[in-house]
Write a protein that holds these residues in place. Structure first.
Motif, PDB file in Angstrom:
ATOM      1  N   LEU A 226       0.834  -1.204   0.000  1.00 28.21           N
ATOM      2  CA  LEU A 226       0.000   0.000   0.000  1.00 28.21           C
ATOM      3  C   LEU A 226       0.867   1.252   0.000  1.00 28.21           C
ATOM      4  O   LEU A 226       0.506   2.268  -0.605  1.00 28.21           O
ATOM      5  CB  LEU A 226      -0.952  -0.002   1.201  1.00 28.21           C
ATOM      6  CG  LEU A 226      -1.810  -1.258   1.388  1.00 28.21           C
ATOM      7  CD1 LEU A 226      -2.872  -1.018   2.449  1.00 28.21           C
ATOM      8  CD2 LEU A 226      -2.434  -1.699   0.081  1.00 28.21           C
ATOM      9  N   TYR A 227       1.991   1.179   0.701  1.00 30.17           N
ATOM     10  CA  TYR A 227       2.951   2.288   0.639  1.00 30.17           C
ATOM     11  C   TYR A 227       3.414   2.498  -0.795  1.00 30.17           C
ATOM     12  O   TYR A 227       3.532   3.634  -1.274  1.00 30.17           O
ATOM     13  CB  TYR A 227       4.154   2.009   1.539  1.00 30.17           C
ATOM     14  CG  TYR A 227       3.938   2.322   2.998  1.00 30.17           C
ATOM     15  CD1 TYR A 227       4.209   3.598   3.496  1.00 30.17           C
ATOM     16  CD2 TYR A 227       3.483   1.360   3.886  1.00 30.17           C
ATOM     17  CE1 TYR A 227       4.027   3.898   4.837  1.00 30.17           C
ATOM     18  CE2 TYR A 227       3.291   1.647   5.226  1.00 30.17           C
ATOM     19  CZ  TYR A 227       3.564   2.925   5.697  1.00 30.17           C
ATOM     20  OH  TYR A 227       3.375   3.215   7.020  1.00 30.17           O
ATOM     21  N   GLN A 228       3.698   1.407  -1.475  1.00 31.85           N
ATOM     22  CA  GLN A 228       4.166   1.502  -2.855  1.00 31.85           C
ATOM     23  C   GLN A 228       3.081   2.085  -3.752  1.00 31.85           C
ATOM     24  O   GLN A 228       3.363   2.914  -4.627  1.00 31.85           O
ATOM     25  CB  GLN A 228       4.590   0.117  -3.332  1.00 31.85           C
ATOM     26  CG  GLN A 228       5.763  -0.451  -2.544  1.00 31.85           C
ATOM     27  CD  GLN A 228       5.951  -1.951  -2.734  1.00 31.85           C
ATOM     28  OE1 GLN A 228       5.142  -2.613  -3.386  1.00 31.85           O
ATOM     29  NE2 GLN A 228       7.022  -2.487  -2.153  1.00 31.85           N
ATOM     30  N   LYS A 229       1.824   1.669  -3.544  1.00 27.40           N
ATOM     31  CA  LYS A 229       0.720   2.191  -4.342  1.00 27.40           C
ATOM     32  C   LYS A 229       0.573   3.691  -4.160  1.00 27.40           C
ATOM     33  O   LYS A 229       0.327   4.437  -5.132  1.00 27.40           O
ATOM     34  CB  LYS A 229      -0.572   1.477  -3.947  1.00 27.40           C
ATOM     35  CG  LYS A 229      -1.845   2.061  -4.546  1.00 27.40           C
ATOM     36  CD  LYS A 229      -1.850   1.959  -6.055  1.00 27.40           C
ATOM     37  CE  LYS A 229      -3.089   2.615  -6.643  1.00 27.40           C
ATOM     38  NZ  LYS A 229      -3.079   2.586  -8.133  1.00 27.40           N
ATOM     39  N   LEU A 230       0.709   4.166  -2.945  1.00 30.33           N
ATOM     40  CA  LEU A 230       0.533   5.592  -2.646  1.00 30.33           C
ATOM     41  C   LEU A 230       1.814   6.395  -2.842  1.00 30.33           C
ATOM     42  O   LEU A 230       1.810   7.616  -2.636  1.00 30.33           O
ATOM     43  CB  LEU A 230       0.037   5.765  -1.207  1.00 30.33           C
ATOM     44  CG  LEU A 230      -1.346   5.191  -0.888  1.00 30.33           C
ATOM     45  CD1 LEU A 230      -1.632   5.292   0.605  1.00 30.33           C
ATOM     46  CD2 LEU A 230      -2.423   5.899  -1.685  1.00 30.33           C
ATOM     47  N   ALA A 231       2.915   5.716  -3.210  1.00 29.71           N
ATOM     48  CA  ALA A 231       4.228   6.364  -3.336  1.00 29.71           C
ATOM     49  C   ALA A 231       4.574   7.114  -2.048  1.00 29.71           C
ATOM     50  O   ALA A 231       5.078   8.238  -2.068  1.00 29.71           O
ATOM     51  CB  ALA A 231       4.243   7.317  -4.538  1.00 29.71           C
ATOM     52  N   LEU A 232       4.282   6.468  -0.930  1.00 28.39           N
ATOM     53  CA  LEU A 232       4.489   7.064   0.387  1.00 28.39           C
ATOM     54  C   LEU A 232       5.753   6.506   1.021  1.00 28.39           C
ATOM     55  O   LEU A 232       5.953   5.294   1.060  1.00 28.39           O
ATOM     56  CB  LEU A 232       3.282   6.768   1.281  1.00 28.39           C
ATOM     57  CG  LEU A 232       3.345   7.232   2.735  1.00 28.39           C
ATOM     58  CD1 LEU A 232       3.456   8.746   2.815  1.00 28.39           C
ATOM     59  CD2 LEU A 232       2.113   6.751   3.505  1.00 28.39           C
ATOM     60  N   GLN A 233       6.613   7.386   1.496  1.00 29.54           N
ATOM     61  CA  GLN A 233       7.832   6.967   2.188  1.00 29.54           C
ATOM     62  C   GLN A 233       7.480   6.419   3.560  1.00 29.54           C
ATOM     63  O   GLN A 233       6.868   7.111   4.382  1.00 29.54           O
ATOM     64  CB  GLN A 233       8.790   8.152   2.337  1.00 29.54           C
ATOM     65  CG  GLN A 233      10.039   7.860   3.158  1.00 29.54           C
ATOM     66  CD  GLN A 233      10.950   6.849   2.478  1.00 29.54           C
ATOM     67  OE1 GLN A 233      11.310   7.032   1.316  1.00 29.54           O
ATOM     68  NE2 GLN A 233      11.321   5.798   3.188  1.00 29.54           N
ATOM     69  N   ARG A 234       7.852   5.197   3.821  1.00 29.09           N
ATOM     70  CA  ARG A 234       7.565   4.584   5.113  1.00 29.09           C
ATOM     71  C   ARG A 234       8.661   4.929   6.114  1.00 29.09           C
ATOM     72  O   ARG A 234       9.841   4.914   5.788  1.00 29.09           O
ATOM     73  CB  ARG A 234       7.453   3.067   4.969  1.00 29.09           C
ATOM     74  CG  ARG A 234       6.960   2.388   6.234  1.00 29.09           C
ATOM     75  CD  ARG A 234       6.769   0.906   6.033  1.00 29.09           C
ATOM     76  NE  ARG A 234       8.038   0.195   5.948  1.00 29.09           N
ATOM     77  CZ  ARG A 234       8.137  -1.135   5.862  1.00 29.09           C
ATOM     78  NH1 ARG A 234       7.045  -1.870   5.811  1.00 29.09           N
ATOM     79  NH2 ARG A 234       9.310  -1.714   5.794  1.00 29.09           N
TER      80      ARG A 234
END
Length: 391
Positions: free
Chosen positions: A324-332
Motif C-alpha cells: 500500500l505504501y508503494q501504491k501511494l508512493a508514500l515513504q515509510r
C-alpha cells in the motif's frame, strides 16, 4: 542463541525481507532515518486501565533512546512521540490489568463489560474505578513505591474521565521530565491535520478494491515465508470504520453490498451508496476512524517520523501493508523493534508473558520512577541483535 526476532515471529532473518526492512542492520536504519526530513520518532499504544501492560514503558524507553541517538547523529533535535490509539473500540482488550499480591498470586483487576463499540476516547470511567483503585491498593500496598504509584493513578483515573484521557494524562505526568510528545487521532482541534486525515480516508475509499487485492496477495506471500497476517482482510471493505450515529457513537466496518455499502454488525442502519459514502468521508472525517492497517499510513503521512518503534505484532501489521505504501508512493518510516526486558526476581513468568501480562503500574509500585531511568539506560534498539535484557 536463538535471536529475538525469530523467537517472537517464528521466522528467520532472511524471511523478514518480505517486510521491506532489515531489523538488524544499524547502518541501514540510520541511513533511512537521516534521508528523511523529520524531527520525530514515533511509537504507539492502545489506551488501557492503569496504563495497561508494562511493555508500554519499554516502547516509550525505546523511542526516547532512538530519538536521542538520532539527535546526536544529526545535530538536530529529534523528539519522541507517543501515538495514543484512542480510536479502538475493543473494550475487552483494555479493561483489565494483572498485578501480583503479597503472596505472589496473580490478581486481575477489571472494569465491567460494556455494550456497544464506540472508540475508547468516549468510554467514560464510572464510579467503579474508585473501587478498582482501592483493590489495586490492597494488592500492591506492600511494595516499596506503592504510594507513588497509587497517587499517580488517583490523580488521573477519575470517574467522569474517559479511559483514553486518563491514560494520556497519567503518562504526561509520569514523563513530565522527558521531552515526550503525544498525538491523539481523535483530537480534531488542528484543522490542517484533520484535512490531511480526511484526504487519506478518501484515498483509502477510492482504492479500497485495489488495497484489498494488494493486501490479500501480500498475505499469501507472508504465509509463504512463515509469517501469519495479524488482520483479516475483507475484500471490498475499506480499511476504516464509520461512526454513522455521531463521533461518540458506535464504529462499524462497511462492506460492499451490490452497488451500495452496508454497516457490518448493524442491519438496522440503512445502506449507503458509494457516492453518499464518499461525500460523508469528505464532509465528516471526524466520524471516520482508522483500522490497525490504515493507522501507519496516516502516521507516516501527517507526522513523517524518521523511525517507528514497533512491537513484534506491529511488525507483522507493517508487513501486511507494504504494497500500500508503494501504491501511494508514500515513504515509510523506518521500523525499529523495541527493546524487551525481564525481571528475574519476579517469579512465575517467562520473559514474553511477564511484559505482556503484568501491569506497568505494578513495576512502578515495586521499583518507583527509577524503573524508567533503568530501562532507558539499557535501551538501544539500534543493536544488531536484539535480546531480552535482564533488569
Amino acid at each position: 542463541m536463538q535471536n529475538f526476532i525469530s523467537k517472537y515471529l517464528g521466522c528467520d532473518q532472511a524471511s523478514l525481507e518480505i517486510m521491506g526492512t532489515n531489523p538488524y542492520d544499524k547502518k541501514i536504519r540510520k541511513a533511512s532515518a537521516l534521508t528523511q526530513n523529520s524531527n520525530t520518532v514515533v511509537t504507539g499504544q492502545q489506551t488501557g486501565l492503569f496504563l495497561g501492560p508494562v511493555f508500554l514503558l519499554y516502547k516509550i524507553a525505546s523511542a526516547i533512546a532512538v530519538a536521542h541517538a538520532l539527535s546526536q547523529e544529526t545535530g538536530r533535535t529529534i523528539r519522541p512521540l507517543l501515538w495514543v490509539q484512542s480510536e479502538d473500540h475493543d473494550f475487552d482488550e483494555i479493561r483489565s490489568v494483572k498485578v501480583l499480591n503479597q503472596q505472589n498470586q496473580v490478581v486481575t483487576l477489571e472494569l465491567a463489560q460494556r455494550l456497544g463499540q464506540p472508540s475508547v476516547k468516549y468510554q467514560v470511567l464510572g464510579d467503579e474505578v474508585t473501587e478498582l483503585i482501592d483493590a489495586l491498593a490492597a494488592n500492591i500496598s506492600h511494595l516499596p513505591h506503592a504510594q507513588f504509584a497509587l497517587e499517580l493513578i488517583q490523580r488521573h483515573y477519575l470517574a467522569g474521565n474517559s479511559i483514553a484521557d486518563a491514560f494520556s494524562s497519567t503518562l504526561k505526568d509520569l514523563y513530565q521530565d522527558q521531552a515526550l510528545d503525544f498525538f491523539d487521532p481523535r483530537d480534531f482541534s488542528n484543522r490542517e491535520i484533520k484535512t490531511s486525515i480526511a484526504a487519506i480516508y478518501s484515498d483509502a475509499f477510492s482504492y479500497s478494491e485495489e488495497f484489498s487485492h494488494l493486501a490479500l496477495m501480500q498475505a499469501e506471500a507472508m504465509r509463504g515465508v512463515g509469517l501469519e497476517p495479524q488482520v483479516r482482510i475483507r475484500s471490498g471493505s475499506p480499511l476504516f470504520f464509520i461512526h454513522p450515529e455521531g463521533v461518540a457513537g458506535n464504529r462499524y466496518r462497511v462492506e460492499r453490498a451490490g452497488s451500495n455499502y452496508r454497516f457490518l454488525g448493524n442491519n438496522k442502519l440503512k445502506k449507503i451508496s458509494q457516492s453518499e459514502l464518499a461525500e460523508f468521508i469528505r464532509n465528516s472525517p471526524e466520524q471516520v476512524s482508522a483500522s490497525a492497517l490504515l493507522r501507519p499510513l496516516i502516521q507516516d503521512t501527517i507526522l513523517k517520523p524518521a523511525c517507528y518503534i514497533a512491537g513484534p505484532s506491529e511488525l507483522i501489521y507493517l508487513a501486511q501493508i507494504t504494497p500500500l505504501y508503494q501504491k501511494l508512493a508514500l515513504q515509510r518510516s523506518m521500523p525499529v523493534l523495541r527493546n524487551s526486558f525481564y525481571c528475574p526476581e519476579i517469579k512465575g513468568f517467562e520473559a514474553e508473558s511477564q511484559e505482556r501480562e503484568l501491569a506497568a503500574i505494578y513495576f512502578l509500585a515495586k521499583y518507583g520512577k527509577s524503573f524508567l531511568e533503568r530501562i532507558l539506560s539499557l535501551s538501544n534498539p539500534f543493536e544488531t541483535e536484539l535480546k531480552i535484557k535482564n533488569l
